[in-house]
Design an enzyme around this catalytic site. Structure first.
Site, PDB file in Angstrom:
ATOM      1  N   GLY A 181      -5.024   1.851   0.143  1.00 23.94           N
ATOM      2  CA  GLY A 181      -6.283   2.161  -0.873  1.00 23.94           C
ATOM      3  C   GLY A 181      -7.495   2.143   0.168  1.00 23.94           C
ATOM      4  N   GLY A 270      -3.190  -2.856   4.266  1.00 20.84           N
ATOM      5  CA  GLY A 270      -2.890  -4.303   3.875  1.00 20.84           C
ATOM      6  C   GLY A 270      -1.257  -4.630   3.969  1.00 20.84           C
ATOM      7  N   THR A 273       0.991  -1.659   4.645  1.00 21.86           N
ATOM      8  CA  THR A 273       0.727  -1.177   5.846  1.00 21.86           C
ATOM      9  C   THR A 273       1.279  -1.739   7.161  1.00 21.86           C
ATOM     10  OG1 THR A 273      -1.255  -0.085   4.944  1.00 21.86           O
ATOM     11  CG2 THR A 273      -1.019  -0.171   7.371  1.00 21.86           C
ATOM     12  N   THR A 299      -7.915  -5.305   3.197  1.00 24.07           N
ATOM     13  CA  THR A 299      -7.766  -5.329   1.516  1.00 24.07           C
ATOM     14  C   THR A 299      -8.901  -5.964   0.748  1.00 24.07           C
ATOM     15  OG1 THR A 299      -6.484  -6.631  -0.091  1.00 24.07           O
ATOM     16  CG2 THR A 299      -5.959  -7.325   2.348  1.00 24.07           C
ATOM     17  N   ASP A 301      -8.288  -7.241  -1.866  1.00 24.73           N
ATOM     18  CA  ASP A 301      -8.000  -8.282  -2.731  1.00 24.73           C
ATOM     19  C   ASP A 301      -7.804  -9.381  -1.913  1.00 24.73           C
ATOM     20  OD1 ASP A 301      -7.500  -6.240  -4.285  1.00 24.73           O
ATOM     21  OD2 ASP A 301      -5.574  -6.091  -4.536  1.00 24.73           O
ATOM     22  N   ARG A 455     -15.153  -0.437  -4.514  1.00 22.47           N
ATOM     23  CA  ARG A 455     -14.231  -0.150  -3.276  1.00 22.47           C
ATOM     24  C   ARG A 455     -14.656   0.968  -2.300  1.00 22.47           C
ATOM     25  NH1 ARG A 455      -7.765   1.264  -3.953  1.00 22.47           N
ATOM     26  NH2 ARG A 455      -8.407   3.259  -3.910  1.00 22.47           N
TER      27      ARG A 455
HETATM   28  N1  LIG Z   1       7.980  -2.563   3.678  1.00 17.90           N
HETATM   29  C1  LIG Z   1       7.385  -1.319   4.255  1.00 17.90           C
HETATM   30  N2  LIG Z   1       8.080  -0.752   5.250  1.00 17.90           N
HETATM   31  C2  LIG Z   1       7.421   0.197   5.704  1.00 17.90           C
HETATM   32  N3  LIG Z   1       6.367   0.840   5.300  1.00 17.90           N
HETATM   33  C3  LIG Z   1       5.730   0.372   4.190  1.00 17.90           C
HETATM   34  C4  LIG Z   1       6.256  -0.794   3.570  1.00 17.90           C
HETATM   35  N4  LIG Z   1       5.440  -0.879   2.512  1.00 17.90           N
HETATM   36  C5  LIG Z   1       4.705  -0.059   2.390  1.00 17.90           C
HETATM   37  N5  LIG Z   1       4.592   0.763   3.583  1.00 17.90           N
HETATM   38  C6  LIG Z   1       4.014   2.077   3.826  1.00 17.90           C
HETATM   39  O1  LIG Z   1       2.465   1.553   4.147  1.00 17.90           O
HETATM   40  C7  LIG Z   1       1.489   2.338   3.461  1.00 17.90           C
HETATM   41  C8  LIG Z   1       0.871   1.569   2.744  1.00 17.90           C
HETATM   42  O2  LIG Z   1       1.309   0.786   1.989  1.00 17.90           O
HETATM   43  P1  LIG Z   1       0.637   0.383   0.426  1.00 17.90           P
HETATM   44  O3  LIG Z   1       0.332   1.691  -0.233  1.00 17.90           O
HETATM   45  O4  LIG Z   1       1.613  -0.493  -0.254  1.00 17.90           O
HETATM   46  O5  LIG Z   1      -0.833  -0.187   0.936  1.00 17.90           O
HETATM   47  P2  LIG Z   1      -1.264  -1.585   1.665  1.00 17.90           P
HETATM   48  O6  LIG Z   1      -1.117  -1.543   3.010  1.00 17.90           O
HETATM   49  O7  LIG Z   1      -0.432  -2.704   0.875  1.00 17.90           O
HETATM   50  O8  LIG Z   1      -2.868  -1.587   1.105  1.00 17.90           O
HETATM   51  P3  LIG Z   1      -3.449  -1.957  -0.304  1.00 17.90           P
HETATM   52  O9  LIG Z   1      -3.986  -3.305   0.069  1.00 17.90           O
HETATM   53  O10 LIG Z   1      -4.555  -0.902  -0.390  1.00 17.90           O
HETATM   54  O11 LIG Z   1      -2.446  -1.986  -1.291  1.00 17.90           O
HETATM   55  C9  LIG Z   1       2.355   3.376   2.773  1.00 17.90           C
HETATM   56  O12 LIG Z   1       2.161   4.605   3.732  1.00 17.90           O
HETATM   57  C10 LIG Z   1       3.736   2.953   2.667  1.00 17.90           C
HETATM   58  O13 LIG Z   1       4.759   3.883   2.821  1.00 17.90           O
HETATM   59  O1  LIG Z   2      -5.656   3.347  -6.789  1.00 18.46           O
HETATM   60  P1  LIG Z   2      -4.903   2.910  -5.869  1.00 18.46           P
HETATM   61  O2  LIG Z   2      -5.717   3.506  -4.884  1.00 18.46           O
HETATM   62  O3  LIG Z   2      -3.594   2.868  -6.065  1.00 18.46           O
HETATM   63  O4  LIG Z   2      -5.590   1.491  -5.621  1.00 18.46           O
HETATM   64  C1  LIG Z   2      -5.447   0.509  -6.501  1.00 18.46           C
HETATM   65  C2  LIG Z   2      -5.134  -0.778  -5.903  1.00 18.46           C
HETATM   66  O5  LIG Z   2      -5.867  -0.962  -4.589  1.00 18.46           O
HETATM   67  C3  LIG Z   2      -6.169  -2.419  -4.241  1.00 18.46           C
HETATM   68  O6  LIG Z   2      -7.665  -2.306  -4.333  1.00 18.46           O
HETATM   69  C4  LIG Z   2      -5.497  -2.831  -3.061  1.00 18.46           C
HETATM   70  O7  LIG Z   2      -6.153  -1.955  -2.039  1.00 18.46           O
HETATM   71  C5  LIG Z   2      -5.485  -3.275  -5.652  1.00 18.46           C
HETATM   72  O8  LIG Z   2      -6.453  -4.044  -5.853  1.00 18.46           O
HETATM   73  C6  LIG Z   2      -5.427  -1.998  -6.522  1.00 18.46           C
HETATM   74  O9  LIG Z   2      -4.368  -2.239  -7.412  1.00 18.46           O
END
Ligand SMILES: Nc1ncnc2c1ncn2[C@@H]1O[C@H](COP(=O)(O)OP(=O)(O)OP(=O)(O)O)[C@@H](O)[C@H]1O
Ligand SMILES: O=P(O)(O)OC[C@H]1O[C@](O)(CO)[C@@H](O)[C@@H]1O
Ligand SMILES: [Mg+2]
EC number: 2.7.1.11
Length: 529
Positions: A181, A270, A273, A299, A301, A455
């Site tokens: 996000g 996050g 990623t 993040t 969060d 955000r």
């Molecule tokens: N366990 C994993 N192994 C490999 N790639 C992953 C894994 N989990 C998530 N990804 C990839 O990482 C990218 C981002 O993951 P995700 O949407 O969960 O956001 P995030 O990095 O946790 O950030 P946010 O804090 O916004 O949720 C996506 O393109 C997803 O396919």
């Molecule tokens: O609507 P989206 O892009 O999935 O993002 C929402 C999520 O992204 C976050 O801000 C983490 O980046 C979470 O707090 C929230 O659940």
């Protein structure tokens, strides 16, 4: 383990202590933890700088402390290119602020360096991970390894430019990708990575559009980046490169890296990623590719382990003030007004907690880490009634991940596999209206959901600085030859961490921490159980 169980049975019970929500029990993995789950959770798992040992500790072993520290040092060792290329020879760094006039042309055999410059970090420099010596496991927020809370130094690697580097700038093609996000500060980090790469002498810098998806979607083309392109991007929120969830598998991403000739990859995102970044790093190793993969945790969060805070978090807290203040004004100006504000925080309530603390206008703060009842004599609604009777108005601040046990499970996941939550803010609003109607008490309920507005803003001054330093250090880490690492703020210093250590589970608000207690002191709210 006998001594541990003894110590635990002597722990006093807190009669009004918070009930941990279900997710916390998942965190308990160490042998120490089995003995007294909630206390050890507080002691080991959730705090800023705590961690759970991967190996069991036998505290009867007189050498346990030395073994623990050795294990710690091994776990926090930074993966390096020489692990797979033992003969890779370093060259003197091209990053030097004493002689920084760029050399024209194509690197005529010498780089702008100055051996007298003392601005480098030694590979053996360390930052202390934990700074409080708790004298008892009953101290608020205690992080103890043994029942005596023995002082065990835990050191992590200091971030910054090294004197020797493992990439010739003219041979580097660097790529930046932003995933997940949005988060305030993404553009600041992109900008700083580009600027620092240029100072090292890198000419080929590209952005991968729309997260990991940009590696596989043929319609999306690389964005050429330079100081000129990024000069003013930090003045707006969002990401110059775009973000996405989901996308290609690791194998496809690494194939794409090879095809494009990318040998430095900077990944902003996050937990998910970073899991991806670590998998890319491992795949590159398996394929014997000389690629450095460096993460920068993103993040709002604030749910990444071991770090003081992640970039964007401060800005989110600051921006949340506006919503809370509006809720307060609305509630305060109405007869029996109730303002409800929902903030982000999927599994961690840091934004809600800090925004509550900062505003001083919140009466009830609800976070994912703590179960609460809405109904019943000790529930939120009955406290709201009390607040209307005594204060005339009330403000509730709820994190999006709070109270999910009260809602119907959606069973829907987003493209990355994250569970899509039910809307707790809307639910509380509806239940509040229903409750006051049923008991025949007038209540004027206003609901504000500022989540995406928060955000999308640009980083505030403090996040701007954080992003700048993180971006620079990401580049220093890559040139130093590290890979599979991320960079974070640790007790006001900057450190490198192996990625798995910071994403083994989301960092959570510790209900036994001083900060949560301060929040409770500020709101005056009871336990809603
Ligand atoms: N366990 C994993 N192994 C490999 N790639 C992953 C894994 N989990 C998530 N990804 C990839 O990482 C990218 C981002 O993951 P995700 O949407 O969960 O956001 P995030 O990095 O946790 O950030 P946010 O804090 O916004 O949720 C996506 O393109 C997803 O396919
Ligand atoms: O609507 P989206 O892009 O999935 O993002 C929402 C999520 O992204 C976050 O801000 C983490 O980046 C979470 O707090 C929230 O659940
Ligand atoms: Mg995530």
């Amino acid at each position: 383990m006998g001594s541990i169980s003894h110590a635990i049975t002597t722990l006093p019970h807190c009669h009004h202590g918070p009930r941990l929500s279900h997710s916390n029990s998942l965190l308990i993995t160490s042998k120490v933890a089995y003995k007294h789950k909630s206390r050890v959770f507080a002691a080991l798992s959730s705090n800023n700088h705590s961690f759970t040992p991967t190996t069991d500790i036998d505290l009867n072993d007189p050498d346990w402390k030395t073994k623990f520290q050795k294990d710690f040092e091994a776990r926090f060792r930074l993966p390096h290119l020489t692990d797979i290329f033992p003969h890779a020879a370093p060259i003197p760094s091209t990053f030097c602020l004493k002689m920084r006039t760029p050399i024209d042309g194509d690197f005529p055999g010498h780089y702008s360096s100055d051996e007298e410059w003392h601005g480098y970090i030694n590979n053996n420099d360390r930052v202390l991970l934990k700074t409080i010596h708790y004298s008892s496991p009953t101290s608020a927020g205690a992080e103890c390894i043994d029942p005596d809370c023995t002082w065990v130094e835990q050191w992590v690697h200091r971030a910054g430019p090294r004197e020797k580097i493992y990439f010739r700038p003219e041979e580097v093609k660097a790529a930046i990708v932003t995933c997940g996000g949005l988060c305030p500060g993404l553009n600041d980090v992109i900008r700083q990575i580009v600027i620092t790469l240029e100072i090292y002498g890198v000419k080929k810098i590209v952005g991968i559009p729309f997260g990991y998806r940009g590696f596989s979607d043929k319609e999306l083309t690389e964005v050429p980046l330079s100081r000129k392109v990024v000069q003013n991007i930090h003045l707006s929120g969002g990401s110059l490169l775009g973000v996405s969830r989901g996308g290609p598998g690791v194998g496809d991403i690494v194939d794409s890296l090879e095809e494009r000739g990318i040998n430095m990859l900077f990944v902003l995102g996050g937990n998910g990623t970073h899991a991806g970044a670590n998998a890319i790093h491992n795949e590159c190793r398996k394929k014997q590719l000389k690629v450095s993969v460096i993460g920068v945790p993103k993040t709002i969060d604030n749910d990444i382990l071991l770090m003081d805070k992640t970039f964007g978090f401060d800005t989110a807290v600051e921006e949340a003030q506006r919503a809370i203040n509006s809720a307060y004004i609305e509630a305060h100006s109405a007869y029996h007004g109730i303002g409800i504000v929902k903030l982000m925080g999927r599994s961690s309530g840091f934004i809600a907690m800090q925004a509550t603390l900062s505003s001083g206008q919140v009466d009830i703060c609800l976070i994912p880490e703590l179960l609460f009842n809405l109904h019943g004599p000790h529930g939120v609604l009955s406290h709201l009634k009390y607040l209307l009777q005594t204060k005339g108005s009330a403000v509730v601040c709820v994190a999006e991940g709070a109270g999910q046990d009260l809602l119907q499970k959606t069973n829907i996941t987003d493209a990355s596999g994250n569970i899509v939550f039910g809307d707790i803010g809307v639910y509380i609003q509806q239940e509040t209206k229903k409750y006051f109607k049923e008991i025949g008490v007038h209540a004027d309920v206003k609901y504000i959901d500022p989540t995406y507005m928060i955000r999308a803003v640009r980083a505030n001054a403090s996040d701007g600085i954080l992003c700048t330093v993180l971006g620079q250090n990401a580049v220093h880490g890559a040139f130093a030859g590290y890979s599979g690492i991320t960079v974070g703020l640790c007790n006001t210093h900057y450190a490198y961490f192996p990625i798995p250590e910071v994403i083994s589970h989301p960092r959570l608000v510790d209900p036994n921490s001083r900060m949560w207690h301060r929040c409770l002191t500020s709101t005056g709210q009871p336990d809603f159980i």
